[in-house]
Write a protein that holds these residues in place. Sequence first.
Motif, PDB file in Angstrom:
ATOM      1  N   TYR A  81      -3.858  -0.732   1.871  1.00 25.16           N
ATOM      2  CA  TYR A  81      -4.519  -2.042   1.749  1.00 25.16           C
ATOM      3  C   TYR A  81      -4.549  -2.501   0.288  1.00 25.16           C
ATOM      4  O   TYR A  81      -4.344  -3.686  -0.012  1.00 25.16           O
ATOM      5  CB  TYR A  81      -5.945  -1.963   2.298  1.00 25.16           C
ATOM      6  CG  TYR A  81      -6.031  -1.835   3.813  1.00 25.16           C
ATOM      7  CD1 TYR A  81      -5.130  -2.484   4.639  1.00 25.16           C
ATOM      8  CD2 TYR A  81      -7.027  -1.068   4.403  1.00 25.16           C
ATOM      9  CE1 TYR A  81      -5.205  -2.373   6.018  1.00 25.16           C
ATOM     10  CE2 TYR A  81      -7.119  -0.946   5.792  1.00 25.16           C
ATOM     11  CZ  TYR A  81      -6.204  -1.598   6.586  1.00 25.16           C
ATOM     12  OH  TYR A  81      -6.289  -1.487   7.955  1.00 25.16           O
ATOM     13  N   ALA A  85      -2.706  -5.849  -1.240  1.00 30.12           N
ATOM     14  CA  ALA A  85      -3.455  -6.856  -1.996  1.00 30.12           C
ATOM     15  C   ALA A  85      -2.772  -7.137  -3.332  1.00 30.12           C
ATOM     16  O   ALA A  85      -2.619  -8.296  -3.744  1.00 30.12           O
ATOM     17  CB  ALA A  85      -4.887  -6.374  -2.218  1.00 30.12           C
ATOM     18  N   ASP A  86      -2.323  -6.069  -4.018  1.00 32.48           N
ATOM     19  CA  ASP A  86      -1.621  -6.242  -5.296  1.00 32.48           C
ATOM     20  C   ASP A  86      -0.327  -7.015  -5.105  1.00 32.48           C
ATOM     21  O   ASP A  86       0.007  -7.916  -5.897  1.00 32.48           O
ATOM     22  CB  ASP A  86      -1.316  -4.874  -5.916  1.00 32.48           C
ATOM     23  CG  ASP A  86      -2.572  -4.165  -6.395  1.00 32.48           C
ATOM     24  OD1 ASP A  86      -3.629  -4.829  -6.469  1.00 32.48           O
ATOM     25  OD2 ASP A  86      -2.499  -2.962  -6.683  1.00 32.48           O
ATOM     26  N   SER A  89      -0.923 -10.665  -4.572  1.00 30.93           N
ATOM     27  CA  SER A  89      -1.389 -11.348  -5.791  1.00 30.93           C
ATOM     28  C   SER A  89      -0.201 -11.656  -6.707  1.00 30.93           C
ATOM     29  O   SER A  89      -0.175 -12.702  -7.367  1.00 30.93           O
ATOM     30  CB  SER A  89      -2.410 -10.477  -6.531  1.00 30.93           C
ATOM     31  OG  SER A  89      -1.793  -9.340  -7.111  1.00 30.93           O
ATOM     32  N   ARG A  98      -4.709 -13.849   1.269  1.00 35.09           N
ATOM     33  CA  ARG A  98      -4.108 -12.616   1.791  1.00 35.09           C
ATOM     34  C   ARG A  98      -4.595 -11.400   1.004  1.00 35.09           C
ATOM     35  O   ARG A  98      -4.970 -10.377   1.586  1.00 35.09           O
ATOM     36  CB  ARG A  98      -2.566 -12.704   1.727  1.00 35.09           C
ATOM     37  CG  ARG A  98      -1.965 -13.780   2.619  1.00 35.09           C
ATOM     38  CD  ARG A  98      -2.151 -13.459   4.107  1.00 35.09           C
ATOM     39  NE  ARG A  98      -1.445 -12.272   4.529  1.00 35.09           N
ATOM     40  CZ  ARG A  98      -0.181 -12.227   4.911  1.00 35.09           C
ATOM     41  NH1 ARG A  98       0.555 -13.334   4.888  1.00 35.09           N
ATOM     42  NH2 ARG A  98       0.371 -11.107   5.320  1.00 35.09           N
ATOM     43  N   SER A  99      -4.581 -11.526  -0.316  1.00 37.98           N
ATOM     44  CA  SER A  99      -5.079 -10.420  -1.151  1.00 37.98           C
ATOM     45  C   SER A  99      -6.558 -10.176  -0.866  1.00 37.98           C
ATOM     46  O   SER A  99      -6.992  -9.020  -0.727  1.00 37.98           O
ATOM     47  CB  SER A  99      -4.888 -10.736  -2.635  1.00 37.98           C
ATOM     48  OG  SER A  99      -3.527 -10.761  -2.969  1.00 37.98           O
ATOM     49  N   ASN A 100      -7.346 -11.242  -0.770  1.00 43.49           N
ATOM     50  CA  ASN A 100      -8.779 -11.108  -0.491  1.00 43.49           C
ATOM     51  C   ASN A 100      -9.014 -10.377   0.831  1.00 43.49           C
ATOM     52  O   ASN A 100      -9.907  -9.527   0.938  1.00 43.49           O
ATOM     53  CB  ASN A 100      -9.442 -12.487  -0.438  1.00 43.49           C
ATOM     54  CG  ASN A 100      -9.418 -13.194  -1.788  1.00 43.49           C
ATOM     55  OD1 ASN A 100      -9.208 -12.555  -2.818  1.00 43.49           O
ATOM     56  ND2 ASN A 100      -9.635 -14.504  -1.785  1.00 43.49           N
ATOM     57  N   TYR A 102      -7.011  -8.198   2.342  1.00 42.18           N
ATOM     58  CA  TYR A 102      -6.681  -6.766   2.230  1.00 42.18           C
ATOM     59  C   TYR A 102      -7.738  -6.006   1.431  1.00 42.18           C
ATOM     60  O   TYR A 102      -8.058  -4.854   1.758  1.00 42.18           O
ATOM     61  CB  TYR A 102      -5.297  -6.589   1.612  1.00 42.18           C
ATOM     62  CG  TYR A 102      -4.184  -6.764   2.618  1.00 42.18           C
ATOM     63  CD1 TYR A 102      -4.016  -5.862   3.667  1.00 42.18           C
ATOM     64  CD2 TYR A 102      -3.302  -7.845   2.534  1.00 42.18           C
ATOM     65  CE1 TYR A 102      -3.000  -6.020   4.606  1.00 42.18           C
ATOM     66  CE2 TYR A 102      -2.281  -8.019   3.466  1.00 42.18           C
ATOM     67  CZ  TYR A 102      -2.136  -7.100   4.500  1.00 42.18           C
ATOM     68  OH  TYR A 102      -1.138  -7.263   5.427  1.00 42.18           O
ATOM     69  N   TYR A 103      -8.275  -6.645   0.396  1.00 45.30           N
ATOM     70  CA  TYR A 103      -9.364  -5.995  -0.353  1.00 45.30           C
ATOM     71  C   TYR A 103     -10.580  -5.781   0.551  1.00 45.30           C
ATOM     72  O   TYR A 103     -11.246  -4.736   0.489  1.00 45.30           O
ATOM     73  CB  TYR A 103      -9.771  -6.842  -1.564  1.00 45.30           C
ATOM     74  CG  TYR A 103      -8.869  -6.677  -2.757  1.00 45.30           C
ATOM     75  CD1 TYR A 103      -8.627  -5.417  -3.299  1.00 45.30           C
ATOM     76  CD2 TYR A 103      -8.257  -7.778  -3.355  1.00 45.30           C
ATOM     77  CE1 TYR A 103      -7.795  -5.259  -4.404  1.00 45.30           C
ATOM     78  CE2 TYR A 103      -7.425  -7.630  -4.455  1.00 45.30           C
ATOM     79  CZ  TYR A 103      -7.195  -6.367  -4.977  1.00 45.30           C
ATOM     80  OH  TYR A 103      -6.377  -6.209  -6.062  1.00 45.30           O
ATOM     81  N   LYS A 104     -10.843  -6.751   1.404  1.00 42.95           N
ATOM     82  CA  LYS A 104     -11.977  -6.632   2.329  1.00 42.95           C
ATOM     83  C   LYS A 104     -11.736  -5.494   3.329  1.00 42.95           C
ATOM     84  O   LYS A 104     -12.654  -4.710   3.619  1.00 42.95           O
ATOM     85  CB  LYS A 104     -12.168  -7.950   3.080  1.00 42.95           C
ATOM     86  CG  LYS A 104     -13.403  -7.965   3.971  1.00 42.95           C
ATOM     87  CD  LYS A 104     -13.582  -9.310   4.667  1.00 42.95           C
ATOM     88  CE  LYS A 104     -14.812  -9.289   5.572  1.00 42.95           C
ATOM     89  NZ  LYS A 104     -14.979 -10.566   6.292  1.00 42.95           N
ATOM     90  N   GLN A 126     -10.336  -4.712  -7.479  1.00 41.47           N
ATOM     91  CA  GLN A 126     -10.608  -6.083  -7.033  1.00 41.47           C
ATOM     92  C   GLN A 126     -11.190  -6.915  -8.175  1.00 41.47           C
ATOM     93  O   GLN A 126     -10.858  -8.097  -8.326  1.00 41.47           O
ATOM     94  CB  GLN A 126     -11.579  -6.068  -5.846  1.00 41.47           C
ATOM     95  CG  GLN A 126     -11.711  -7.448  -5.190  1.00 41.47           C
ATOM     96  CD  GLN A 126     -12.389  -7.379  -3.837  1.00 41.47           C
ATOM     97  OE1 GLN A 126     -12.751  -6.304  -3.357  1.00 41.47           O
ATOM     98  NE2 GLN A 126     -12.550  -8.523  -3.204  1.00 41.47           N
ATOM     99  N   TYR A 129      -8.332  -7.800 -10.520  1.00 36.46           N
ATOM    100  CA  TYR A 129      -7.515  -8.844  -9.875  1.00 36.46           C
ATOM    101  C   TYR A 129      -8.113 -10.229 -10.143  1.00 36.46           C
ATOM    102  O   TYR A 129      -7.406 -11.167 -10.537  1.00 36.46           O
ATOM    103  CB  TYR A 129      -7.418  -8.525  -8.389  1.00 36.46           C
ATOM    104  CG  TYR A 129      -7.257  -9.678  -7.430  1.00 36.46           C
ATOM    105  CD1 TYR A 129      -6.049 -10.344  -7.274  1.00 36.46           C
ATOM    106  CD2 TYR A 129      -8.340 -10.085  -6.632  1.00 36.46           C
ATOM    107  CE1 TYR A 129      -5.909 -11.383  -6.359  1.00 36.46           C
ATOM    108  CE2 TYR A 129      -8.209 -11.114  -5.718  1.00 36.46           C
ATOM    109  CZ  TYR A 129      -6.996 -11.764  -5.585  1.00 36.46           C
ATOM    110  OH  TYR A 129      -6.868 -12.792  -4.683  1.00 36.46           O
TER     111      TYR A 129
END
Length: 572
Positions: A81, A85-86, A89, A98-100, A102-104, A126, A129
């Motif tokens: 995940y 996210a990386d 970004s 999308r990144s947000n 995956y971080y969640k 996060q 980022y």
Amino acid sequence: MQTTLTKLVLTYFVVLCSIVHLSAQEITNIKTQKNQREQLELALKMKVDFQKDTVGLIKNLHPLLELANQERSIPLKWAYYMLMADGFSIAFDQVNPRSNAYYKLASELIERENLPELRMIGNIRQGYYLYTYREVKDAFPYFLLAADLEAEVDTEKVPLLPEHYNFIASFYSYIGDQEKAISFLKTALPYTEEHSRQKIDMTNAIGVYYKKAALFDKAYPFYKQALEIATVAKDSVWMGIIAGNLADYEWEKGNEDQAIALVKQNIELSLKYNEVLDAMRANLEVARMYAHQKKWDLAEKHIAESTALMADKPYFLVFKRDAAKILADIAAGKGQKDLELAQLKKYLVLKDSLEARSNNEAMQKIYWQWEIERYEQANKQAEAKRQQIKQNYQYVGVLLILGFIIVLLLINRSKTRIQIRSTELEKEQLALKFEKQLLDQELSVLKNSLQEFTDTIRHNDQTIQHLRKEIQEKETHDPKLALEISENLSSMLESHIMTDERWLKFKHVFDKVYPEFLETQKLENPKLSESDLRLIALMKLDLNNRSMSDLLGVSIEGVKKAKQRLKKKVEV
């Protein structure tokens, strides 16, 4: 046209195959690694920079997801995940949904797990980022959470610790908390490889942060240490950068020529290895030094070299402002008033623009400080509340323990009482048993005595009957013997008769063997006399009339009549 398209397709296919091959090798390495930290480090180093090619990103990381599901590994799934996210970004080059998302997912995955190291690293990544794309306000809570978790983590278990601690240190330095930034870098420094660029960078960064805090004497040893590592590693780029930093220290100490020499060394090495920004800054710095020494031509030469390396971007405004001020000083030194005024005007315009920005940054830093204080206050209140709840639980626990102890004491006391009572009852039972045994023994003796008495009477009765026969037989034939037998019979009958004294003794024994028998008879028939009771007792022993007549000293007819009278009394 078709040939060109075919080439593009083939090129893409070749690149994709090489990516798949590289990904498969990385997955094999991750799978064979048994140490969780090293496994995560291999995973987090997987390629995610596919620019806008999100399809390539997904294909490259999909084997990692499969491995995580296959091994049911929460840490590997968390790493997947994070990498997704990386990658997104980089693809969007900004904060994006999308990144947000995956971080969640990563945060929710480890929320209930005892993995403080991953929770800390997740917050740092996060936060960095958001900080990278200048969403500093949103980044702030993540870095604060990460800093709070530092006390809980085992640094030996933190994957890529130097990189992550460098991220959070950069943020804290940016908001002005140099002490916190230095603390993170010092913790991470032992985990960097010897003579590596990473170690040089972090050692030098500690010196830079000390310098920002105006602690030049503390900065110098780290600059020297960084330079020694760079020299051993033969890293010319870093040798030049650190030389520039050391120049600031030497200049502050008054060693102007040595400081200039160090900055020139920085310029030479930066240009040699195409470090344009560092060369620009170094030229500007040496120009300032020459202007201070009133060496106007040398200062002007380095200003020209510096401005030639400046681009038309907001980042360079501060350097353009400094260049304008130095050029104004040079013009003043040369007596060029018009040029001096022009440069001062340019300097003031740039200064006003930067001050407006600086004011915003200052206000932002004040806001950040206020956020920190508010966060810390909230933590203190939460901690106080936790302590109060803990104290309440402790009080309840103490009360429960006391109650339990009291119950145990009461139970123990009751048990003691019961044991005492049981002991007393046992004693009483033993006494009763002993008494019963004595009574049983006594009764047995009395029964035997009564039986013996009855047997004796019957035996005597037989003897008496025999003597009477002998008297009758001898009375005519031998009068003298008959008289002797008669005297013996009279003596026997006399000793055989139940006198009052004998009756009392007999009654005592009889009552023991047949308790309350005579008393019950008396109660049921109050008219019964003592003679009647004697007769009833003898009847109870199943004696015949002859034996009764001999015992009572009356004739058989007298016994029969006595029984008739007794029968009438009983019937009445």
